[in-house]
Design a protein around this motif. Structure first.
Motif, PDB file in Angstrom:
ATOM      1  N   GLY A 180      -7.893   3.271  -2.285  1.00 24.97           N
ATOM      2  CA  GLY A 180      -8.748   2.749  -1.221  1.00 24.97           C
ATOM      3  C   GLY A 180      -8.516   3.538   0.048  1.00 24.97           C
ATOM      4  O   GLY A 180      -7.816   4.543   0.071  1.00 24.97           O
ATOM      5  N   GLY A 181      -9.095   3.068   1.101  1.00 27.97           N
ATOM      6  CA  GLY A 181      -8.926   3.739   2.381  1.00 27.97           C
ATOM      7  C   GLY A 181      -9.737   3.057   3.458  1.00 27.97           C
ATOM      8  O   GLY A 181     -10.500   2.129   3.194  1.00 27.97           O
ATOM      9  N   ASN A 182      -9.569   3.546   4.665  1.00 29.63           N
ATOM     10  CA  ASN A 182     -10.283   2.968   5.801  1.00 29.63           C
ATOM     11  C   ASN A 182     -11.038   4.027   6.605  1.00 29.63           C
ATOM     12  O   ASN A 182     -11.368   3.814   7.751  1.00 29.63           O
ATOM     13  N   GLY A 183     -11.288   5.177   5.998  1.00 37.08           N
ATOM     14  CA  GLY A 183     -11.958   6.257   6.697  1.00 37.08           C
ATOM     15  C   GLY A 183     -10.984   7.277   7.256  1.00 37.08           C
ATOM     16  O   GLY A 183     -11.313   8.445   7.401  1.00 37.08           O
ATOM     17  N   GLN A 184      -9.798   6.863   7.616  1.00 33.02           N
ATOM     18  CA  GLN A 184      -8.763   7.764   8.122  1.00 33.02           C
ATOM     19  C   GLN A 184      -7.607   7.888   7.147  1.00 33.02           C
ATOM     20  O   GLN A 184      -7.081   8.970   6.933  1.00 33.02           O
TER      21      GLN A 184
ATOM     22  N   HIS B 258      -5.801   7.118   3.334  1.00 35.27           N
ATOM     23  CA  HIS B 258      -6.075   6.925   1.914  1.00 35.27           C
ATOM     24  C   HIS B 258      -4.811   6.374   1.269  1.00 35.27           C
ATOM     25  O   HIS B 258      -3.715   6.849   1.544  1.00 35.27           O
ATOM     26  N   TYR B 259      -4.983   5.369   0.428  1.00 34.59           N
ATOM     27  CA  TYR B 259      -3.824   4.702  -0.135  1.00 34.59           C
ATOM     28  C   TYR B 259      -4.175   4.034  -1.450  1.00 34.59           C
ATOM     29  O   TYR B 259      -5.340   3.848  -1.779  1.00 34.59           O
ATOM     30  N   ALA B 260      -3.141   3.681  -2.192  1.00 33.80           N
ATOM     31  CA  ALA B 260      -3.290   2.847  -3.380  1.00 33.80           C
ATOM     32  C   ALA B 260      -2.932   1.430  -2.944  1.00 33.80           C
ATOM     33  O   ALA B 260      -1.882   1.196  -2.357  1.00 33.80           O
ATOM     34  N   ASP B 261      -3.814   0.511  -3.214  1.00 30.74           N
ATOM     35  CA  ASP B 261      -3.599  -0.888  -2.869  1.00 30.74           C
ATOM     36  C   ASP B 261      -3.228  -1.605  -4.156  1.00 30.74           C
ATOM     37  O   ASP B 261      -4.067  -1.886  -4.994  1.00 30.74           O
ATOM     38  N   ILE B 262      -1.962  -1.853  -4.337  1.00 29.38           N
ATOM     39  CA  ILE B 262      -1.469  -2.417  -5.591  1.00 29.38           C
ATOM     40  C   ILE B 262      -0.481  -3.533  -5.278  1.00 29.38           C
ATOM     41  O   ILE B 262       0.202  -3.502  -4.253  1.00 29.38           O
ATOM     42  N   ASP B 263      -0.435  -4.533  -6.137  1.00 29.15           N
ATOM     43  CA  ASP B 263       0.479  -5.650  -5.946  1.00 29.15           C
ATOM     44  C   ASP B 263       1.917  -5.167  -6.023  1.00 29.15           C
ATOM     45  O   ASP B 263       2.292  -4.437  -6.935  1.00 29.15           O
TER      46      ASP B 263
ATOM     47  N   MET C 115       0.847  -1.169   0.000  1.00 27.96           N
ATOM     48  CA  MET C 115       0.000   0.000   0.000  1.00 27.96           C
ATOM     49  C   MET C 115       0.894   1.234   0.000  1.00 27.96           C
ATOM     50  O   MET C 115       1.945   1.243   0.622  1.00 27.96           O
ATOM     51  N   ASP C 116       0.435   2.250  -0.723  1.00 24.56           N
ATOM     52  CA  ASP C 116       1.223   3.472  -0.852  1.00 24.56           C
ATOM     53  C   ASP C 116       0.286   4.666  -0.742  1.00 24.56           C
ATOM     54  O   ASP C 116      -0.785   4.691  -1.340  1.00 24.56           O
ATOM     55  N   GLU C 117       0.685   5.660   0.033  1.00 27.50           N
ATOM     56  CA  GLU C 117      -0.153   6.856   0.212  1.00 27.50           C
ATOM     57  C   GLU C 117       0.011   7.867  -0.916  1.00 27.50           C
ATOM     58  O   GLU C 117      -0.702   8.862  -0.969  1.00 27.50           O
ATOM     59  N   HIS C 118       0.896   7.638  -1.858  1.00 27.49           N
ATOM     60  CA  HIS C 118       1.093   8.545  -2.990  1.00 27.49           C
ATOM     61  C   HIS C 118       0.126   8.178  -4.116  1.00 27.49           C
ATOM     62  O   HIS C 118       0.507   7.608  -5.131  1.00 27.49           O
ATOM     63  N   LEU C 119      -1.139   8.530  -3.929  1.00 24.18           N
ATOM     64  CA  LEU C 119      -2.198   8.138  -4.856  1.00 24.18           C
ATOM     65  C   LEU C 119      -1.949   8.617  -6.278  1.00 24.18           C
ATOM     66  O   LEU C 119      -2.370   7.962  -7.237  1.00 24.18           O
ATOM     67  N   GLU C 120      -1.270   9.740  -6.434  1.00 26.54           N
ATOM     68  CA  GLU C 120      -1.060  10.307  -7.769  1.00 26.54           C
ATOM     69  C   GLU C 120      -0.224   9.393  -8.669  1.00 26.54           C
ATOM     70  O   GLU C 120      -0.234   9.544  -9.890  1.00 26.54           O
ATOM     71  N   ASN C 121       0.462   8.435  -8.105  1.00 23.98           N
ATOM     72  CA  ASN C 121       1.302   7.527  -8.891  1.00 23.98           C
ATOM     73  C   ASN C 121       0.548   6.315  -9.435  1.00 23.98           C
ATOM     74  O   ASN C 121       1.143   5.513 -10.147  1.00 23.98           O
TER      75      ASN C 121
END
Length: 73
Positions: A14-18, A20-25, A1-7
């Motif tokens: 995705g996220g959990n309410g608090q 935000h992240y990109a969930d990628i293999d 998971m990475d918080e740099h969504l722009e990439n």
């Protein structure tokens, strides 16, 4: 998971309410974000200089999608 969504493509966000992240293999990630098959094949060629083949290429899809329309169980 990475918080740099722009990439990453929005379908990986995705996220959990608090948080935000990109969930990628992890196998798809490089320094600039998600690596496509072309750049990964180029890296392999530059390292090994041998013929390469992509087979059994599918990730995160259904059995029907992998088989195509003519699939029979």
């Amino acid at each position: 998971m990475d918080e740099h969504l722009e990439n990453y493509p929005t379908l990986t966000h995705g996220g959990n309410g608090q948080n935000h992240y990109a969930d990628i293999d992890e196998v798809r990630v490089c320094g600039e974000g998600a690596a496509g098959p072309g750049s990964l094949l180029q890296q392999a060629w530059e390292q090994y200089k041998i013929p390469l083949a992509m087979n059994e290429v599918h990730l995160n899809c259904t059995h029907e999608v992998r088989c195509g329309r003519g699939c029979r169980n």
